[in-house]
Write a protein that holds these residues in place. Sequence first.
Motif, PDB file in Angstrom:
ATOM      1  N   LEU A 169       1.041  -1.299  -0.363  1.00  0.00           N
ATOM      2  CA  LEU A 169       0.131   0.099  -0.026  1.00  0.00           C
ATOM      3  C   LEU A 169       0.665   0.968   0.383  1.00  0.00           C
ATOM      4  O   LEU A 169       1.519   1.300   0.272  1.00  0.00           O
ATOM      5  CB  LEU A 169      -1.215   0.344   1.144  1.00  0.00           C
ATOM      6  CG  LEU A 169      -2.005  -1.088   1.268  1.00  0.00           C
ATOM      7  CD1 LEU A 169      -2.487  -1.009   2.446  1.00  0.00           C
ATOM      8  CD2 LEU A 169      -2.595  -1.572   0.176  1.00  0.00           C
ATOM      9  N   ASN A 170       0.803   2.350  -0.594  1.00  0.00           N
ATOM     10  CA  ASN A 170       1.027   4.167  -0.798  1.00  0.00           C
ATOM     11  C   ASN A 170       0.333   4.749  -0.201  1.00  0.00           C
ATOM     12  O   ASN A 170      -1.374   4.564  -0.735  1.00  0.00           O
ATOM     13  CB  ASN A 170       2.008   3.573  -1.584  1.00  0.00           C
ATOM     14  CG  ASN A 170       3.044   2.811  -2.578  1.00  0.00           C
ATOM     15  OD1 ASN A 170       3.632   3.155  -2.398  1.00  0.00           O
ATOM     16  ND2 ASN A 170       2.152   2.037  -3.262  1.00  0.00           N
ATOM     17  N   PRO A 171       0.621   5.727   0.415  1.00  0.00           N
ATOM     18  CA  PRO A 171      -0.499   7.016   0.748  1.00  0.00           C
ATOM     19  C   PRO A 171      -1.861   6.762  -0.481  1.00  0.00           C
ATOM     20  O   PRO A 171      -2.755   6.897  -0.314  1.00  0.00           O
ATOM     21  CB  PRO A 171       0.534   8.281   0.857  1.00  0.00           C
ATOM     22  CG  PRO A 171       1.467   7.113   1.556  1.00  0.00           C
ATOM     23  CD  PRO A 171       2.052   6.001   0.211  1.00  0.00           C
ATOM     24  N   MET A 172      -0.927   7.261  -2.719  1.00  0.00           N
ATOM     25  CA  MET A 172      -1.924   7.446  -3.269  1.00  0.00           C
ATOM     26  C   MET A 172      -2.839   6.987  -3.303  1.00  0.00           C
ATOM     27  O   MET A 172      -3.795   7.186  -4.017  1.00  0.00           O
ATOM     28  CB  MET A 172      -0.671   7.597  -4.300  1.00  0.00           C
ATOM     29  CG  MET A 172      -0.707   5.973  -4.954  1.00  0.00           C
ATOM     30  SD  MET A 172       1.140   6.487  -6.608  1.00  0.00           S
ATOM     31  CE  MET A 172      -0.870   6.152  -7.461  1.00  0.00           C
ATOM     32  N   ASP A 173      -2.980   5.859  -2.818  1.00  0.00           N
ATOM     33  CA  ASP A 173      -3.689   5.192  -3.453  1.00  0.00           C
ATOM     34  C   ASP A 173      -5.189   4.837  -2.445  1.00  0.00           C
ATOM     35  O   ASP A 173      -6.189   5.936  -3.016  1.00  0.00           O
ATOM     36  CB  ASP A 173      -3.282   2.923  -2.137  1.00  0.00           C
ATOM     37  CG  ASP A 173      -2.703   2.665  -3.799  1.00  0.00           C
ATOM     38  OD1 ASP A 173      -2.328   3.083  -4.839  1.00  0.00           O
ATOM     39  OD2 ASP A 173      -1.818   1.925  -2.667  1.00  0.00           O
ATOM     40  N   TRP A 174      -4.943   5.322  -1.291  1.00  0.00           N
ATOM     41  CA  TRP A 174      -6.286   5.960  -0.124  1.00  0.00           C
ATOM     42  C   TRP A 174      -6.390   7.117  -0.930  1.00  0.00           C
ATOM     43  O   TRP A 174      -7.896   7.710  -0.177  1.00  0.00           O
ATOM     44  CB  TRP A 174      -6.351   5.488   1.397  1.00  0.00           C
ATOM     45  CG  TRP A 174      -5.006   6.391   2.346  1.00  0.00           C
ATOM     46  CD1 TRP A 174      -3.464   5.687   2.082  1.00  0.00           C
ATOM     47  CD2 TRP A 174      -4.954   7.486   2.217  1.00  0.00           C
ATOM     48  NE1 TRP A 174      -2.830   6.296   2.558  1.00  0.00           N
ATOM     49  CE2 TRP A 174      -3.731   7.401   2.882  1.00  0.00           C
ATOM     50  CE3 TRP A 174      -5.471   8.801   2.354  1.00  0.00           C
ATOM     51  CZ2 TRP A 174      -2.828   8.967   3.344  1.00  0.00           C
ATOM     52  CZ3 TRP A 174      -5.676   9.578   3.104  1.00  0.00           C
ATOM     53  CH2 TRP A 174      -3.581   9.548   3.551  1.00  0.00           C
ATOM     54  N   ALA A 199       3.553  -4.393   8.613  1.00  0.00           N
ATOM     55  CA  ALA A 199       2.743  -4.746   9.258  1.00  0.00           C
ATOM     56  C   ALA A 199       2.048  -5.735   7.760  1.00  0.00           C
ATOM     57  O   ALA A 199       1.921  -5.056   6.397  1.00  0.00           O
ATOM     58  CB  ALA A 199       1.352  -4.313   9.734  1.00  0.00           C
ATOM     59  N   THR A 200       1.396  -6.891   8.145  1.00  0.00           N
ATOM     60  CA  THR A 200       0.426  -7.569   6.888  1.00  0.00           C
ATOM     61  C   THR A 200      -0.776  -7.825   7.116  1.00  0.00           C
ATOM     62  O   THR A 200      -1.003  -8.148   8.533  1.00  0.00           O
ATOM     63  CB  THR A 200       0.921  -8.987   6.355  1.00  0.00           C
ATOM     64  OG1 THR A 200       1.373 -10.025   7.713  1.00  0.00           O
ATOM     65  CG2 THR A 200       3.098  -8.739   5.777  1.00  0.00           C
ATOM     66  N   PHE A 201      -1.659  -7.619   6.536  1.00  0.00           N
ATOM     67  CA  PHE A 201      -3.365  -7.882   6.250  1.00  0.00           C
ATOM     68  C   PHE A 201      -3.427  -9.089   5.974  1.00  0.00           C
ATOM     69  O   PHE A 201      -3.318  -9.260   3.967  1.00  0.00           O
ATOM     70  CB  PHE A 201      -3.677  -6.466   6.784  1.00  0.00           C
ATOM     71  CG  PHE A 201      -3.554  -5.650   7.295  1.00  0.00           C
ATOM     72  CD1 PHE A 201      -4.227  -5.704   8.593  1.00  0.00           C
ATOM     73  CD2 PHE A 201      -2.649  -4.901   7.573  1.00  0.00           C
ATOM     74  CE1 PHE A 201      -3.998  -4.656   9.295  1.00  0.00           C
ATOM     75  CE2 PHE A 201      -2.061  -3.724   8.491  1.00  0.00           C
ATOM     76  CZ  PHE A 201      -3.173  -4.623   9.516  1.00  0.00           C
ATOM     77  N   GLN A 255      -2.047   2.349   7.372  1.00  0.00           N
ATOM     78  CA  GLN A 255      -1.329   3.393   6.241  1.00  0.00           C
ATOM     79  C   GLN A 255      -1.680   4.325   6.570  1.00  0.00           C
ATOM     80  O   GLN A 255      -0.798   5.152   6.397  1.00  0.00           O
ATOM     81  CB  GLN A 255      -1.330   1.968   4.794  1.00  0.00           C
ATOM     82  CG  GLN A 255      -0.474   2.670   4.032  1.00  0.00           C
ATOM     83  CD  GLN A 255      -0.137   3.757   3.590  1.00  0.00           C
ATOM     84  OE1 GLN A 255      -1.061   4.986   3.239  1.00  0.00           O
ATOM     85  NE2 GLN A 255       0.695   4.254   3.259  1.00  0.00           N
ATOM     86  N   ALA A 256      -3.339   4.867   6.430  1.00  0.00           N
ATOM     87  CA  ALA A 256      -3.424   6.240   6.303  1.00  0.00           C
ATOM     88  C   ALA A 256      -2.711   7.309   7.330  1.00  0.00           C
ATOM     89  O   ALA A 256      -2.728   8.271   7.717  1.00  0.00           O
ATOM     90  CB  ALA A 256      -4.958   6.442   5.847  1.00  0.00           C
ATOM     91  N   GLY A 257      -2.580   6.044   8.660  1.00  0.00           N
ATOM     92  CA  GLY A 257      -2.212   6.917   9.689  1.00  0.00           C
ATOM     93  C   GLY A 257      -1.492   7.113   9.998  1.00  0.00           C
ATOM     94  O   GLY A 257      -0.511   7.869  11.580  1.00  0.00           O
ATOM     95  N   ILE A 288       3.360  -1.385   4.543  1.00  0.00           N
ATOM     96  CA  ILE A 288       1.837  -1.817   5.091  1.00  0.00           C
ATOM     97  C   ILE A 288       1.695  -3.020   3.657  1.00  0.00           C
ATOM     98  O   ILE A 288       2.059  -2.369   2.581  1.00  0.00           O
ATOM     99  CB  ILE A 288       0.567  -1.170   5.073  1.00  0.00           C
ATOM    100  CG1 ILE A 288       0.568  -0.246   6.299  1.00  0.00           C
ATOM    101  CG2 ILE A 288      -0.409  -2.195   5.361  1.00  0.00           C
ATOM    102  CD1 ILE A 288       1.064  -1.153   7.729  1.00  0.00           C
ATOM    103  N   VAL A 289       1.412  -4.543   3.570  1.00  0.00           N
ATOM    104  CA  VAL A 289       1.209  -5.297   3.069  1.00  0.00           C
ATOM    105  C   VAL A 289      -0.002  -6.378   3.012  1.00  0.00           C
ATOM    106  O   VAL A 289      -0.089  -6.612   3.835  1.00  0.00           O
ATOM    107  CB  VAL A 289       2.566  -6.181   2.669  1.00  0.00           C
ATOM    108  CG1 VAL A 289       2.169  -7.444   1.348  1.00  0.00           C
ATOM    109  CG2 VAL A 289       3.994  -5.320   1.738  1.00  0.00           C
TER     110      VAL A 289
END
Length: 305
Positions: free
Chosen positions: A40-45, A278-280, A292-294, A301-302
């Motif tokens: 995950l990256n900030p651009m995703d959310w 972390a992985t989810f 991730q956004a926090g 984060i994966v």
Amino acid sequence: MSKAVVYRRFGGPEALELRDVPEPHAGPGEVRVRVTAAGLNPMDWQIAANPEMAARFGITLPAGFGTDFAGVVDEVGADAVGFAAGDRVHGGAIGRAVADYVLVKTPATTLWRTPEGISDEVASTLSVAGLTASAALAAIGLQAGDTVLIGGAAGGVGIFAVQLAKLAGARVLGTASERTFGFLRELGTEPVAYGPGLADRVRALAPEGITAAADLFDRDTAETALKLGVAPERISTVADGPAIPGVRATGAFEAEPGSLERIAGAVRSGKITVPIAATFPVEQIREAVTTQAGRHTHGKIVVLP
């Protein structure tokens, strides 16, 4: 059928859904990747929450989610070139990565073979963050002997930027919250707390001055570097917002050819460490994005489809 994370309205993590979708198959000139990990990256959310940003990337509703992925090529369409079934790969596909399968057109500029010795979880974090970090440092002409201030040093892009800067022979100061200081020191970075008074703290840490800066979050680092006398052309930013006169705004799309291959090689040889915070499982996509956004994690984060 296969599964993919999608959203039918713009919004926060609550807008994301794991849904059954028609299973895609490789067409002419395409390869299909069975995704095993998505970073995950900030651009995703940010894209999922902001219709204006989504439009800049050509994304319309309903949309898929995520950009970075790793996996295995499991279908090769007619006339596809460069990859064969069974190849381990990693890459980027904006708005499509958190899914069972991703289709990639060939010849591919956003798909790379995963070197032996690099896990899929690590490979899935490389594309956006690695290329962005490389572009941010290239934009300021970073070289051995520089003292560089990197803003957002403990974030997903920052962990690559500080290590690439060290490999280039620079002294690295990184802004972060105090709870990440130990983590940054392990990466060879001299941490400095962000926020009001940053310029004074940087002067105390480097009384001889800094020569370059890369702002990976907001504008505080870039504005501080200007206040400390750094030439604008030796400052880069990657955050959205009003341009700062003379300061170079850049991003992953401006990374030099071969950048990701060099980063993957450095990861494989142990010169660059990629901390996985972390992985989810994909069923917990909302929790993963919230984490991730926090911006309170140390590393990447994966999500595991």
